[in-house]
Scaffold this active site. Sequence first.
Site, PDB file in Angstrom:
ATOM      1  N   ASP A   1       0.868  -1.172   0.000  1.00  0.00           N
ATOM      2  CA  ASP A   1       0.000   0.000   0.000  1.00  0.00           C
ATOM      3  C   ASP A   1       0.908   1.225   0.000  1.00  0.00           C
ATOM      4  OD1 ASP A   1      -2.420  -1.395   0.129  1.00  0.00           O
ATOM      5  OD2 ASP A   1      -2.264  -1.597   2.301  1.00  0.00           O
TER       6      ASP A   1
ATOM      7  N   ASP B   1     -13.780  -4.008  -1.779  1.00  0.00           N
ATOM      8  CA  ASP B   1     -13.631  -3.826  -0.333  1.00  0.00           C
ATOM      9  C   ASP B   1     -15.006  -4.045   0.282  1.00  0.00           C
ATOM     10  OD1 ASP B   1     -10.973  -3.149  -0.710  1.00  0.00           O
ATOM     11  OD2 ASP B   1     -11.371  -0.993  -0.754  1.00  0.00           O
TER      12      ASP B   1
END
Length: 251
Positions: free
Chosen positions: A11, A130
């Site tokens: 990330d 998500d």
Amino acid sequence: MLTKRIIPCLDIKEGRTVKGVNFVELRDAGDPVELAKIYSDEGADELVFLDITATVDKRKTLAELVTKVAKAINIPFTVGGGISTIEDVKVLLNAGADKISINSSAVKNPQIINDMAAEFGSQCVVVAIDTRNVDGIDFVHTHGGRKATLLKTQEWAQEVCDRGAGEILLTSMDHDGTKAGFSNELLAEISSALSIPVIASGGAGTMTHFKDVFTFGKADAALAASIFHFKEIGIPELKSYLSDSEISIRK
């Protein structure tokens, strides 16, 4: 039987690798190019690289970072974050990415999945989902998990598959960063229903969790971040454990 894949995830925020818990409380985890090379050398099957604060303004910076990472590794490499147009994809593929990952842009404009699959091939298109459980129902969230939608996760996963995505990257926000195990029940339900691979994300904490996600969760690949970044589990050791557990894995 297809071999299962181990995928470290980087990330990226402002050029650095970060990691949080339940999508917040981010802390620095190192230089993305250095980490990518380490994982490639250690035997990771692929890498996923997500610019979690991507904007159009930063696209050029991200492309430069992608080029550096691509030069440092010799394994497939997926890039996501702020991708919403065919042109965005071209820039990143030209920079060295093998696949791209879209999330919020796919929810906003589902036709982009069809268009990208037609332009670049389904094998190039990963749709990230998500998901968070709200009162017993799994709902899709966008904008780095900050925005709830009314899309039910299982229905959206089927639509994504039907529109031509090559893979789904399913992240359980409830499990993310907790190291308490993957969301195996949801993963198994989606994996069993779809004809494309599902990458499990969110919750890896032990080697047993990886074994469970491949058996109970029926995932095709397992993605993790902090346990690799902070040297809690080594990829060679994890692969040996999985192989000993009779999970089909690339050595």
